[in-house]
Write a protein that holds these residues in place. Structure first.
Motif, PDB file in Angstrom:
ATOM      1  N   GLY A 122       0.829  -1.192   0.000  1.00  0.00           N
ATOM      2  CA  GLY A 122       0.000   0.000   0.000  1.00  0.00           C
ATOM      3  C   GLY A 122       0.864   1.241   0.000  1.00  0.00           C
ATOM      4  O   GLY A 122       1.788   1.374  -0.814  1.00  0.00           O
ATOM      5  N   ASP A 123       0.598   2.149   0.931  1.00  0.00           N
ATOM      6  CA  ASP A 123       1.374   3.388   1.007  1.00  0.00           C
ATOM      7  C   ASP A 123       2.665   3.223   1.807  1.00  0.00           C
ATOM      8  O   ASP A 123       3.480   4.143   1.858  1.00  0.00           O
ATOM      9  CB  ASP A 123       0.527   4.496   1.646  1.00  0.00           C
ATOM     10  CG  ASP A 123      -0.651   4.896   0.769  1.00  0.00           C
ATOM     11  OD1 ASP A 123      -0.529   4.775  -0.461  1.00  0.00           O
ATOM     12  OD2 ASP A 123      -1.681   5.321   1.324  1.00  0.00           O
ATOM     13  N   ARG A 124       2.852   2.074   2.449  1.00  0.00           N
ATOM     14  CA  ARG A 124       4.052   1.838   3.240  1.00  0.00           C
ATOM     15  C   ARG A 124       5.142   1.264   2.340  1.00  0.00           C
ATOM     16  O   ARG A 124       4.944   0.239   1.688  1.00  0.00           O
ATOM     17  CB  ARG A 124       3.754   0.876   4.391  1.00  0.00           C
ATOM     18  CG  ARG A 124       2.787   1.412   5.415  1.00  0.00           C
ATOM     19  CD  ARG A 124       2.398   0.324   6.391  1.00  0.00           C
ATOM     20  NE  ARG A 124       3.569  -0.350   6.953  1.00  0.00           N
ATOM     21  CZ  ARG A 124       3.585  -1.633   7.275  1.00  0.00           C
ATOM     22  NH1 ARG A 124       2.518  -2.392   7.083  1.00  0.00           N
ATOM     23  NH2 ARG A 124       4.683  -2.180   7.792  1.00  0.00           N
ATOM     24  N   PHE A 145       5.432   0.869 -11.827  1.00  0.00           N
ATOM     25  CA  PHE A 145       4.832  -0.126 -12.714  1.00  0.00           C
ATOM     26  C   PHE A 145       4.072  -1.174 -11.908  1.00  0.00           C
ATOM     27  O   PHE A 145       2.935  -1.528 -12.244  1.00  0.00           O
ATOM     28  CB  PHE A 145       5.920  -0.787 -13.559  1.00  0.00           C
ATOM     29  CG  PHE A 145       5.427  -1.926 -14.405  1.00  0.00           C
ATOM     30  CD1 PHE A 145       4.694  -1.686 -15.562  1.00  0.00           C
ATOM     31  CD2 PHE A 145       5.682  -3.246 -14.041  1.00  0.00           C
ATOM     32  CE1 PHE A 145       4.227  -2.742 -16.337  1.00  0.00           C
ATOM     33  CE2 PHE A 145       5.227  -4.304 -14.817  1.00  0.00           C
ATOM     34  CZ  PHE A 145       4.487  -4.048 -15.963  1.00  0.00           C
ATOM     35  N   GLY A 146       4.675  -1.668 -10.842  1.00  0.00           N
ATOM     36  CA  GLY A 146       4.021  -2.676 -10.023  1.00  0.00           C
ATOM     37  C   GLY A 146       2.737  -2.172  -9.402  1.00  0.00           C
ATOM     38  O   GLY A 146       1.724  -2.893  -9.355  1.00  0.00           O
ATOM     39  N   ARG A 147       2.741  -0.945  -8.912  1.00  0.00           N
ATOM     40  CA  ARG A 147       1.529  -0.374  -8.321  1.00  0.00           C
ATOM     41  C   ARG A 147       0.431  -0.236  -9.359  1.00  0.00           C
ATOM     42  O   ARG A 147      -0.756  -0.392  -9.052  1.00  0.00           O
ATOM     43  CB  ARG A 147       1.850   0.971  -7.687  1.00  0.00           C
ATOM     44  CG  ARG A 147       2.518   0.862  -6.326  1.00  0.00           C
ATOM     45  CD  ARG A 147       2.881   2.216  -5.776  1.00  0.00           C
ATOM     46  NE  ARG A 147       3.114   2.164  -4.330  1.00  0.00           N
ATOM     47  CZ  ARG A 147       3.623   3.174  -3.631  1.00  0.00           C
ATOM     48  NH1 ARG A 147       3.981   4.298  -4.254  1.00  0.00           N
ATOM     49  NH2 ARG A 147       3.798   3.060  -2.328  1.00  0.00           N
ATOM     50  N   MET A 148       0.801   0.075 -10.596  1.00  0.00           N
ATOM     51  CA  MET A 148      -0.190   0.148 -11.663  1.00  0.00           C
ATOM     52  C   MET A 148      -0.881  -1.198 -11.844  1.00  0.00           C
ATOM     53  O   MET A 148      -2.111  -1.277 -11.982  1.00  0.00           O
ATOM     54  CB  MET A 148       0.474   0.594 -12.964  1.00  0.00           C
ATOM     55  CG  MET A 148      -0.461   0.730 -14.166  1.00  0.00           C
ATOM     56  SD  MET A 148      -0.652  -0.801 -15.128  1.00  0.00           S
ATOM     57  CE  MET A 148       0.992  -0.970 -15.840  1.00  0.00           C
ATOM     58  N   LEU A 149      -0.112  -2.288 -11.803  1.00  0.00           N
ATOM     59  CA  LEU A 149      -0.721  -3.611 -11.925  1.00  0.00           C
ATOM     60  C   LEU A 149      -1.635  -3.908 -10.741  1.00  0.00           C
ATOM     61  O   LEU A 149      -2.746  -4.432 -10.913  1.00  0.00           O
ATOM     62  CB  LEU A 149       0.361  -4.680 -12.015  1.00  0.00           C
ATOM     63  CG  LEU A 149       1.263  -4.680 -13.258  1.00  0.00           C
ATOM     64  CD1 LEU A 149       2.255  -5.831 -13.167  1.00  0.00           C
ATOM     65  CD2 LEU A 149       0.452  -4.786 -14.536  1.00  0.00           C
ATOM     66  N   LEU A 150      -1.199  -3.569  -9.531  1.00  0.00           N
ATOM     67  CA  LEU A 150      -2.007  -3.836  -8.346  1.00  0.00           C
ATOM     68  C   LEU A 150      -3.305  -3.037  -8.344  1.00  0.00           C
ATOM     69  O   LEU A 150      -4.313  -3.486  -7.794  1.00  0.00           O
ATOM     70  CB  LEU A 150      -1.214  -3.516  -7.084  1.00  0.00           C
ATOM     71  CG  LEU A 150      -0.034  -4.442  -6.769  1.00  0.00           C
ATOM     72  CD1 LEU A 150       0.692  -3.958  -5.525  1.00  0.00           C
ATOM     73  CD2 LEU A 150      -0.509  -5.874  -6.575  1.00  0.00           C
ATOM     74  N   ALA A 182      -3.053 -10.307  -3.949  1.00  0.00           N
ATOM     75  CA  ALA A 182      -3.834 -10.661  -2.756  1.00  0.00           C
ATOM     76  C   ALA A 182      -3.433  -9.832  -1.538  1.00  0.00           C
ATOM     77  O   ALA A 182      -4.260  -9.561  -0.664  1.00  0.00           O
ATOM     78  CB  ALA A 182      -3.667 -12.146  -2.449  1.00  0.00           C
ATOM     79  N   THR A 183      -2.176  -9.418  -1.465  1.00  0.00           N
ATOM     80  CA  THR A 183      -1.694  -8.650  -0.322  1.00  0.00           C
ATOM     81  C   THR A 183      -1.334  -7.211  -0.676  1.00  0.00           C
ATOM     82  O   THR A 183      -0.946  -6.437   0.210  1.00  0.00           O
ATOM     83  CB  THR A 183      -0.457  -9.328   0.297  1.00  0.00           C
ATOM     84  OG1 THR A 183       0.588  -9.394  -0.693  1.00  0.00           O
ATOM     85  CG2 THR A 183      -0.791 -10.737   0.759  1.00  0.00           C
ATOM     86  N   GLY A 184      -1.430  -6.851  -1.943  1.00  0.00           N
ATOM     87  CA  GLY A 184      -1.072  -5.501  -2.367  1.00  0.00           C
ATOM     88  C   GLY A 184       0.394  -5.193  -2.196  1.00  0.00           C
ATOM     89  O   GLY A 184       0.776  -4.051  -1.910  1.00  0.00           O
ATOM     90  N   THR A 185       1.244  -6.199  -2.393  1.00  0.00           N
ATOM     91  CA  THR A 185       2.679  -6.060  -2.123  1.00  0.00           C
ATOM     92  C   THR A 185       3.487  -5.984  -3.412  1.00  0.00           C
ATOM     93  O   THR A 185       3.224  -6.708  -4.367  1.00  0.00           O
ATOM     94  CB  THR A 185       3.185  -7.251  -1.288  1.00  0.00           C
ATOM     95  OG1 THR A 185       2.433  -7.327  -0.073  1.00  0.00           O
ATOM     96  CG2 THR A 185       4.659  -7.106  -0.963  1.00  0.00           C
ATOM     97  N   VAL A 186       4.486  -5.111  -3.425  1.00  0.00           N
ATOM     98  CA  VAL A 186       5.488  -5.043  -4.488  1.00  0.00           C
ATOM     99  C   VAL A 186       6.841  -5.292  -3.846  1.00  0.00           C
ATOM    100  O   VAL A 186       7.186  -4.668  -2.837  1.00  0.00           O
ATOM    101  CB  VAL A 186       5.508  -3.670  -5.191  1.00  0.00           C
ATOM    102  CG1 VAL A 186       6.524  -3.673  -6.339  1.00  0.00           C
ATOM    103  CG2 VAL A 186       4.137  -3.293  -5.711  1.00  0.00           C
ATOM    104  N   THR A 187       7.615  -6.213  -4.398  1.00  0.00           N
ATOM    105  CA  THR A 187       8.976  -6.464  -3.901  1.00  0.00           C
ATOM    106  C   THR A 187       9.961  -6.330  -5.050  1.00  0.00           C
ATOM    107  O   THR A 187       9.739  -6.869  -6.129  1.00  0.00           O
ATOM    108  CB  THR A 187       9.100  -7.874  -3.283  1.00  0.00           C
ATOM    109  OG1 THR A 187       8.852  -8.864  -4.281  1.00  0.00           O
ATOM    110  CG2 THR A 187       8.114  -8.047  -2.141  1.00  0.00           C
ATOM    111  N   ILE A 188      11.043  -5.598  -4.807  1.00  0.00           N
ATOM    112  CA  ILE A 188      12.035  -5.337  -5.850  1.00  0.00           C
ATOM    113  C   ILE A 188      13.427  -5.449  -5.251  1.00  0.00           C
ATOM    114  O   ILE A 188      13.709  -4.881  -4.195  1.00  0.00           O
ATOM    115  CB  ILE A 188      11.862  -3.924  -6.453  1.00  0.00           C
ATOM    116  CG1 ILE A 188      10.435  -3.719  -6.965  1.00  0.00           C
ATOM    117  CG2 ILE A 188      12.864  -3.690  -7.582  1.00  0.00           C
ATOM    118  CD1 ILE A 188      10.076  -2.263  -7.188  1.00  0.00           C
TER     119      ILE A 188
END
Length: 391
Positions: free
Chosen positions: A27-29, A269-274, A350-356
């Motif tokens: 999310g925003d974190r 980019f990841g947030r756009m997909l989420l 499912a968790t709204g997570t992006v990891t890079i």
């Protein structure tokens, strides 16, 4: 030291990697840490805005660009690619994957756009690299580790591709890498714009991806990292310096692995997909397009045959999809991929997570290195290897 910084320092400090920057966003974190240096000489510390060769985590972006053209009606998922890629109108197919490259048969059906997106067009790497036709992918097409200045321009590259037979019939097998390079040419021809311009106008500018591209401009070279591989003695060998292959536009912009980027650009980019294709109130992709990208399209047999690369995962469009918890860090539905330059990027709807994770050390094969695996463990809330209890 615990936390994300500790995970990175466990691997960077011993000298196994010059530096790394990692991000976990929910999310925003957003948690971001950068450790080590941009090169082995310690010229500058690795930073949040360090620019890295992202290699195969280019692939999801190319798949998204292709889906934009599908939405526009410029191309169709089930459409034969011969309309835009006439070089592939009448390909030949090996009679047997391990047979001579001149023992061929006609294709059962045309190659479609969906075949390219799902890596089932018949071109690419299988688990067995000893097959005779695979040598042509390395020698004639310069497939493998990115080398931007060594690859022929798109039209010449496609002419060479047309002379190489398919390893298998269209739709039958999952084969790694080559389809993303073909998609890059398809995007340019179907849109009427060079791939670099299409991505800049339709994706990078709307998402604010200001540091992503196929080369690094002169005014940003001070933020560009060096790239290394481990030599036989365990030391680090320089492959490419900031002023090397990515310091000027390449003849062939590789959709399979040619981009440079930063953690914040890939996060956008990841947030756009989420957000099911939206960013800043603007829809880049429809929810249906995102669903197509992030859903497994493979049969069980195709997943098992691709074990060298997939490790039990499925494949969507341009990235893997975790379909079963075959390893502790595998979260069903996680979509993304890894890069041979030591990079990894995933989203988990499912968790709204992006990891890079971005580093600058070449991986030694398809198996993710320890740094990457510990990062995934941390991001999923599991103990890392150094935190495991000793029995």
């Amino acid at each position: 030291m615990s936390g994300l910084r500790g995970v990175l320092e466990d691997h960077v400090r011993p000298g196994s990697a010059p530096g790394a920057v990692a991000l976990v966003g929910r999310g925003d974190r957003v948690e971001v840490e950068a450790v080590g240096s941009v090169d082995v000489d310690g010229t500058a510390p690795m930073a949040r805005d360090s620019i890295v060769r992202i290699a195969s985590i280019t692939k999801p972006l190319i798949a998204a660009a292709t889906m934009m053209l599908v939405q526009d009606g410029s191309i169709g998922l089930d459409a034969p690619v011969r309309e835009w890629l006439p070089e592939l109108a009448s390909p030949s197919v090996l009679r047997s994957p391990g047979g001579p490259v001149d023992d061929v048969v006609p294709p059962d059906r045309p190659i479609t756009v969906a075949d390219l997106l799902s890596f089932r067009a018949g071109y690419g790497f299988p688990s067995d690299f000893s097959l005779p036709v695979i040598g042509l992918l390395f020698s004639e097409l310069r497939q493998g580790p990115p080398q931007p200045q060594a690859v022929a321009p798109p039209d010449a590259w496609m002419a060479t591709l047309a002379r190489i037979p398919l390893l298998d019939q269209p739709g039958r097998s999952w084969l790694y890498n080559t389809c993303s390079d073909i998609l890059g040419v398809l995007i340019a021809r179907a849109s009427g714009s060079p791939l670099t311009e299409f991505l800049a106008e339709r994706m990078f500018e709307p998402l604010g991806m200001v540091d992503t591209g196929f080369h690094v401009p002169a005014d940003k070279l001070h933020r560009f990292t060096s790239f290394y591989r481990t030599d036989p003695e365990g030391g680090l060998q320089l492959i490419d310096a900031p002023t090397g292959e990515w310091s000027s536009p390449p003849p062939f912009p590789s959709g399979a692995g040619g981009l440079v980027s930063t953690v914040d650009d890939w996060l956008a980019f990841g947030r756009m997909l989420l957000a099911e294709g939206t960013a800043h109130g603007r829809a880049l992709l429809t929810p249906e397009s995102v669903w197509q990208m992030t859903t497994d399209h493979l049969t069980r047999h195709q997943r098992e045959a691709g074990t060298l690369f997939l490790e039990g995962q499925g494949w969507g469009y341009g990235g893997s999809v975790d379909v079963a918890a075959v390893d502790p860090w595998n979260v069903p539905g996680r979509y993304g991929w890894i890069g041979g330059t030591g990079t990894a990027a995933h989203v988990t709807p499912a968790t709204g997570t992006v990891t890079i994770l971005l580093s600058q050390l070449e991986t030694s094969g398809p198996t993710p290195p320890a740094l990457m695996r510990d990062f995934w463990r941390y991001a999923s809330g599991l103990p890392t290897a150094t935190e495991q209890p000793r029995l």
